[in-house]
Design an enzyme around this catalytic site. Structure first.
Site, PDB file in Angstrom:
ATOM      1  N   GLY A  45     -12.906 -68.685  -8.778  1.00 48.19           N
ATOM      2  CA  GLY A  45     -13.980 -69.509  -8.230  1.00 48.19           C
ATOM      3  C   GLY A  45     -13.535 -70.106  -6.911  1.00 48.19           C
ATOM      4  N   GLN A  50     -13.468 -75.284   0.553  1.00 52.54           N
ATOM      5  CA  GLN A  50     -12.043 -74.944   0.398  1.00 52.54           C
ATOM      6  C   GLN A  50     -11.537 -74.064   1.537  1.00 52.54           C
ATOM      7  OE1 GLN A  50     -12.667 -73.753  -3.976  1.00 52.54           O
ATOM      8  NE2 GLN A  50     -10.532 -74.376  -3.918  1.00 52.54           N
ATOM      9  N   CYS A  95      -6.729 -74.666  -9.566  1.00 46.81           N
ATOM     10  CA  CYS A  95      -7.547 -74.659  -8.365  1.00 46.81           C
ATOM     11  C   CYS A  95      -6.740 -74.053  -7.230  1.00 46.81           C
ATOM     12  CB  CYS A  95      -7.957 -76.097  -8.007  1.00 46.81           C
ATOM     13  SG  CYS A  95      -8.955 -76.233  -6.514  1.00 46.81           S
ATOM     14  N   LEU A  96      -7.378 -73.173  -6.452  1.00 44.12           N
ATOM     15  CA  LEU A  96      -6.682 -72.559  -5.317  1.00 44.12           C
ATOM     16  C   LEU A  96      -6.235 -73.608  -4.302  1.00 44.12           C
ATOM     17  CD1 LEU A  96      -8.918 -69.411  -4.790  1.00 44.12           C
ATOM     18  CD2 LEU A  96      -6.480 -69.395  -5.353  1.00 44.12           C
ATOM     19  N   HIS A 137     -16.558 -77.209 -12.025  1.00 41.64           N
ATOM     20  CA  HIS A 137     -15.390 -77.365 -11.152  1.00 41.64           C
ATOM     21  C   HIS A 137     -15.792 -77.144  -9.684  1.00 41.64           C
ATOM     22  CE1 HIS A 137     -10.978 -76.675 -10.164  1.00 41.64           C
ATOM     23  NE2 HIS A 137     -11.577 -76.132  -9.118  1.00 41.64           N
ATOM     24  N   GLU A 138     -16.563 -76.096  -9.420  1.00 41.26           N
ATOM     25  CA  GLU A 138     -16.933 -75.754  -8.041  1.00 41.26           C
ATOM     26  C   GLU A 138     -17.947 -76.735  -7.476  1.00 41.26           C
ATOM     27  OE1 GLU A 138     -15.045 -73.857  -6.596  1.00 41.26           O
ATOM     28  OE2 GLU A 138     -14.130 -72.891  -8.340  1.00 41.26           O
ATOM     29  N   HIS A 141     -16.319 -79.660  -6.062  1.00 44.62           N
ATOM     30  CA  HIS A 141     -15.822 -79.452  -4.689  1.00 44.62           C
ATOM     31  C   HIS A 141     -16.893 -79.816  -3.665  1.00 44.62           C
ATOM     32  CE1 HIS A 141     -11.848 -77.697  -5.036  1.00 44.62           C
ATOM     33  NE2 HIS A 141     -12.247 -76.803  -5.919  1.00 44.62           N
TER      34      HIS A 141
HETATM   35  C1  QAP Z   1     -11.786 -72.890 -10.708  1.00 45.84           C
HETATM   36  O1  QAP Z   1      -9.833 -71.760 -10.096  1.00 45.84           O
HETATM   37  C2  QAP Z   1     -11.773 -72.802 -12.188  1.00 45.84           C
HETATM   38  O2  QAP Z   1      -2.744 -72.679  -9.084  1.00 45.84           O
HETATM   39  C3  QAP Z   1     -11.230 -71.673 -10.020  1.00 45.84           C
HETATM   40  O3  QAP Z   1      -1.317 -70.667  -8.006  1.00 45.84           O
HETATM   41  C4  QAP Z   1     -10.850 -73.509 -12.932  1.00 45.84           C
HETATM   42  O4  QAP Z   1      -9.630 -69.735  -9.186  1.00 45.84           O
HETATM   43  C5  QAP Z   1     -12.688 -72.024 -12.842  1.00 45.84           C
HETATM   44  C6  QAP Z   1      -5.373 -70.173  -8.774  1.00 45.84           C
HETATM   45  C7  QAP Z   1     -10.854 -73.434 -14.302  1.00 45.84           C
HETATM   46  C8  QAP Z   1     -12.696 -71.954 -14.222  1.00 45.84           C
HETATM   47  C9  QAP Z   1     -11.772 -72.663 -14.946  1.00 45.84           C
HETATM   48  C10 QAP Z   1      -4.735 -71.364  -9.050  1.00 45.84           C
HETATM   49  C11 QAP Z   1      -4.635 -69.139  -8.222  1.00 45.84           C
HETATM   50  C12 QAP Z   1      -6.819 -70.000  -8.986  1.00 45.84           C
HETATM   51  C13 QAP Z   1      -3.380 -71.508  -8.800  1.00 45.84           C
HETATM   52  C14 QAP Z   1      -9.082 -70.734  -9.575  1.00 45.84           C
HETATM   53  C15 QAP Z   1      -2.645 -70.469  -8.254  1.00 45.84           C
HETATM   54  C16 QAP Z   1      -3.285 -69.275  -7.970  1.00 45.84           C
HETATM   55  C17 QAP Z   1      -7.641 -70.947  -9.483  1.00 45.84           C
HETATM   56 CO    CO Z   2     -11.039 -75.665  -7.125  1.00 43.65          CO
END
Ligand code: QAP
Ligand code: CO
Length: 174
Positions: A45, A50, A95-96, A137-138, A141
């Site tokens: 996501g 971001q 989270c990215l 979550h998004e 943001h």
């Molecule tokens: C948001 O999260 C989300 O720490 C998206 O090192 C969270 O894409 C959606 C990511 C929970 C559904 C459930 C995080 C990649 C990606 C990191 C992400 C990392 C590399 C997170």
């Molecule tokens: Co995020």
């Protein structure tokens, strides 16, 4: 379009995103580039803010039962509004923009929202499970909020300490 992911504690992540009024080629290019940067960073996501575009746009691409991401499962959500939120659930989120950290966050279990697609067509979506969590979550943001702000006091303190330690370590290694 070359996009970079902003990471905590970048103050630009705290901006409130603006409604999208023009559904043109520029928007389509932004969404396509967001999809690329999300995929190459193993994200599921991503909100436009971001990548430093404080606009009400987000994308979600959840893995299927084989753990694979497919372009067919990409959802592009523009100008979302919740119309219903029910129940309660907890999920270990990441989270990215907060790389390397995962913590349990409490959310609504199911949500219903109205949104527009890239062509400005209106949709209603009822979501549960991981999709519901990703959407919440998004949309946070878009309001300038990160998942770490939802942590209980002590967990947040622990996060800040550990995150700062890792940032210093990274700088030191440059
Ligand atoms: C948001 O999260 C989300 O720490 C998206 O090192 C969270 O894409 C959606 C990511 C929970 C559904 C459930 C995080 C990649 C990606 C990191 C992400 C990392 C590399 C997170
Ligand atoms: Co995020």
């Amino acid at each position: 379009m070359q996009l970079n992911i902003l990471t905590y504690p970048d103050p630009r992540l705290k901006k409130v995103s603006k409604k999208i009024e023009v559904f043109d080629e520029h928007l389509h290019k932004l969404l396509d580039s967001m999809n690329e940067v999300m995929f190459s960073n193993n994200g599921i996501g991503l909100a436009a803010i971001q990548v430093n575009y404080p606009l009400n746009a987000l994308i979600i691409n959840l893995p299927d039962e084989n753990g694979e991401q497919s372009p067919d499962n990409l959802i592009e959500i523009i100008n979302p509004i919740f119309i219903e939120q029910n129940g309660e659930t907890t999920y270990q989120e990441g989270c990215l923009s907060v790389p390397g950290f995962y913590e349990d966050v409490q959310r609504y279990d199911t949500v219903t929202l109205k949104y527009q697609d890239r062509y400005s067509n209106e949709h209603t979506l009822e979501a549960d499970g991981l999709l519901s969590i990703a959407i919440q979550h998004e949309i946070d943001h878009l309001l300038g909020k990160l998942f770490i702000e939802k942590l209980p006091y002590m967990k947040r303190k622990k996060f800040e300490k550990e995150y700062k330690r890792r940032l210093k370590e990274k700088k030191h290694n440059l």
